[in-house]
Design an enzyme around this catalytic site. Structure first.
Site, mmCIF file in Angstrom:
data_model
loop_
_atom_site.group_PDB
_atom_site.id
_atom_site.type_symbol
_atom_site.label_atom_id
_atom_site.label_comp_id
_atom_site.label_asym_id
_atom_site.label_seq_id
_atom_site.Cartn_x
_atom_site.Cartn_y
_atom_site.Cartn_z
ATOM 1 N N HIS A 141 -6.837 11.224 3.552
ATOM 2 C CA HIS A 141 -7.611 10.669 2.441
ATOM 3 C C HIS A 141 -8.348 11.775 1.691
ATOM 4 O O HIS A 141 -9.395 11.543 1.102
ATOM 5 C CB HIS A 141 -8.615 9.623 2.950
ATOM 6 N N GLU B 54 4.216 1.638 -2.059
ATOM 7 C CA GLU B 54 4.062 2.638 -3.114
ATOM 8 C C GLU B 54 5.367 2.871 -3.875
ATOM 9 O O GLU B 54 5.365 3.062 -5.090
ATOM 10 C CB GLU B 54 3.537 3.957 -2.537
#
Lengths: 404, 324
Positions: free
Chosen positions: B127, B60
């Site tokens: 999530h 990321e």
């Protein structure tokens, strides 16, 4: 005068240029120390004394179209890329005329349009993916550019360094990473950070080429880095150059560096990059005393003017603090295309979206028919020569399939 | 025109912007051949090629770093976080590199970071998060959070065309649950402007993202009891449409803020402070909040249901406030 044979020849003018920039960096550094003692420097002062050959010799390999991002000790690189001593002086003195208008200090500034310089941040490693992106973007636009940044021995331990190097390698980005090994991450020596003598060895894990160079020999730094830059420009992927040098002061002005063994300073003082280069220039008769004196006078004159300019720049108006958080039309964003845009638009850009996986990911040398369980032998990982010996960096097992 | 889901609207926005401007490129994990974990980028690799739809390693920090670098080249990269929770991995790039670039040295960063946020789908603690306030608290970033397919497309287009870094928080609960017909022609939705979803005179309920559905349901119920709630869909959290909020409070004199983000440090606190500063005299009751519990997002359905604000929580709070 007879110039020595070099793979990447440097004219007399360029050789003297290298000296000028190294010496200017040193004199500027010393000027800043005087300003610091006069309480005119706001905040910390980070010296690059002893590391001039690395900054100047590497940055000097870049062409105008190339991009660089300095770290805190790359004042030399900024000067080579066309910034002036006044810019650095005003940054350190937090004046309104500084490239950041007083919003940031030190080498934390840049210029996207003219000089192609990206500003660093204090968090180490982050420039590696950023300059990878500049390289990817430039390649996409059809520019034959190379990007470069520096990272200290300490910074190579960050996650961002790893992510960035790996992405650069996977993308074969035209990017050169100079590991400026100045032996100390603040107060921690390299041996305490990394179980490797040569940080360049890390390149092997990324499947990219690397070099180790004597960072206090400006000619060697230039020659080695030039080769790295040209490899990257040819599309051979990123290259890592480890330049071994020494931070001759503390981390910053406040730090007396008492943790450094005194003999270590002696070792490196005897290898001072500027003194060494002076001897080199004299022995090869590139210059004489008169030329040297002329350069010194020029630097003295220029620095005097630059200092005067910087000191006359006022501190910024307080209201400036409120401005520029967002771009509200102050910048026009434009990409500089050097390839036909049709190439990146459908239908020409269209591809078959599927992977091909070479050898299906099985071990090298496996036979076509599946072996019985327990019969396979463990394969040893072969270490490829990391330094120069790498022909082409390894391609990943999975490769994009191209339609045309 | 057939109605399209939010995820289709997002794909349309990306496709149309890529067609319109070759400077738009996509970067992220599994966005190319696979088309993205939620299929937001499906078909775009085949259409625009490997150079414009870039599959990356699981990195990321490198995704955001590379996007910044590309934006310095005058490109307009759109980076995908597979789940927005993973933006924590590149927090430093976001808050120190991206957000401060223009302010510090005049380096504009015309990039977009988009990704699925939010709970209600049993995604568990990693999530399901709503990290908007980490970034609303960081000057230099813009943060949008659409609740309709129309806004998702229009805000994403505005984000791509913006010269500043914009974080698009797409609520995954809405991806395939909301559907509407979209205009055939090119349109944008301005960043920084709320939408009044339902006019009302008795109280204002300000919300955004998936909670907008709950609040609309609650408003419907309240109307049956004779309480007319004005529903504000904030759409953008940074810059916040303070004027629009205060204007509504001047009409209704009562304010309830509902968000899926946890209560402490959520945008409701900032909104309450703003109204206190700008329209204290207008208030006929205390500003109220309905938000998620101050806890990580739990996994098991009954736990998650308890964690998230429910329609009944909204109606209860609204009734009490209306009676005040």
């Amino acid at each position: 005068m007879e110039l020595p044979e070099m793979k990447y020849p440097l004219s007399r003018e360029q050789l003297l240029d290298l000296y000028y920039f190294m010496r200017l960096t040193r004199e500027l550094d010393e000027q800043l120390v005087r300003l610091f003692r006069q309480n005119k420097v706001v905040g910390g002062l980070y010296s690059s004394i002893g590391q001039e050959a690395t900054s100047v010799g590497t940055a000097y390999t870049l062409e105008k179209r190339d991009w660089m991002a300095p770290m805190i000790r790359n004042v030399g690189g900024l000067l080579v890329k066309g910034f002036r001593p006044r810019d650095i002086l005003m940054q350190y003195m937090a004046r309104s005329g500084s490239p950041t208008g007083g919003k940031d200090g030190t080498s934390h500034f840049g210029d996207l349009q003219e000089r192609h310089v990206v500003s660093p941040i204090s968090m180490l490693g982050d420039l590696i993916p950023v300059m990878t992106g500049v390289a990817m973007g430039g390649r996409y636009l059809g520019q034959k550019l190379v990007t470069m940044t520096w990272i200290g021995d300490g910074g190579t331990s960050t996650g961002a360094f790893h992510e960035g190097m790996n992405l650069a390698a996977a993308q074969r980005a035209p990017f050169v990473c100079v590991v400026e090994n100045n032996q100390w991450a603040y107060s921690t020596p390299v041996a305490r950070q990394v179980p490797l003598h040569d940080l360049a060895e890390r390149a092997r894990a990324y499947g990219i080429a690397s070099y180790v160079v004597d960072g206090n020999d400006v000619v060697a730094v230039y020659q080695t880095t030039k080769e790295a830059v040209e490899r990257a420009r040819r599309g051979e992927g990123p290259v890592l150059v480890e330049s071994k040098t020494m931070r001759m002061k503390g981390h910053a002005q406040h730090d007396a560096a008492v943790y450094v063994p005194p003999e270590m300073f002696d070792y490196w003082k005897a290898r001072d990059p500027i003194a060494r280069y002076e001897t080199w220039l004299t022995e090869r008769k590139v210059w004489d005393k008169k030329t040297k004196a002329e350069i010194e006078r020029r630097i003295e004159r220029e620095l005097k003017q630059e200092l005067e300019f910087a000191e006359n720049s006022p501190l910024p108006e307080p209201e400036v603090a409120e401005r520029g958080v967002y771009c509200e039309g102050c910048h026009t964003i434009e990409a500089h295309w050097e390839r036909p845009i049709e190439q990146v638009q459908p239908p020409r850009a269209s591809v078959q979206a599927a992977w091909t996986v070479s050898n299906f990911g099985g071990p090298n040398g496996a036979s076509a028919a599946p072996e019985a369980a327990g019969k396979t032998k463990p394969a040893t990982v072969s270490a490829r020569a990391a330094n120069g010996g790498t022909k082409r960096p390894a391609r990943g097992a999975a490769r994009p399939k191209r339609r045309r | 025109m057939a109605p399209v889901t939010m995820i289709e609207a997002i794909r349309e926005a990306l496709d149309e912007e890529m067609q319109r401007d070759p400077a738009v490129v996509l970067i992220g994990e599994d966005i190319g051949v696979y088309g993205g974990a939620f299929k937001a980028t499906e078909g775009l690799l085949a259409k625009y090629g490997w150079e414009r739809v870039i599959d990356t390693p699981i990195s990321e920090t490198a995704i955001i770093g590379a996007a910044v670098g590309m934006s310095y080249q005058g490109l307009r990269p759109v980076a995908e976080m597979q789940f927005i929770d993973f933006i924590a991995c590149c927090f430093n790039q976001m808050v120190n590199f991206v957000a401060k670039s223009h302010y510090r040295w005049g380096g504009p960063v015309p990039m977009v970071v988009r990704g699925p946020c939010g709970g209600g789908v049993h995604g568990g603690p990693f999530h399901s998060q709503n990290p908007e306030m980490w970034f609303v608290h960081t000057p230099g970033l813009k943060v949008v959070c659409p609740s309709t397919a129309y806004d998702a497309k229009g805000l994403l287009k505005s984000a791509i065309r913006d010269n500043n870094p914009v974080l698009c928080l797409e609520h995954k609960f809405l991806y395939r649950r909301v559907k509407e017909e979209l205009p055939a022609e090119d349109y944008t939705v301005p960043i920084g402007k709320l939408a009044v979803r339902r006019p009302g005179r008795d109280l204002t309920i300000a919300t955004y993202g998936a909670m907008t559905l709950h609040v609309m349901d609650a408003a419907e119920e309240l109307a049956k009891e004779g309480i007319e709630a004005e529903v504000l869909d904030l759409r953008t959290l940074a810059p916040l449409d303070r004027e629009g909020i205060v204007e509504s409070v001047r009409r209704t004199h009562k304010l309830l803020v509902v968000h899926e983000d946890v209560k402490t440090g959520g945008i409701a606190g900032e909104i309450a402070a703003t109204v206190n500063e700008q329209a204290f005299e207008e208030l006929d009751g205390p500003i109220q909040r309905v938000a998620s519990l101050d806890a990580p997002v739990p996994f098991s359905p009954p736990l998650e249901e308890r964690f998230l604000p429910q329609v009944a929580d909204v109606t209860r709070a609204a009734r009490e406030l209306a009676r005040y």
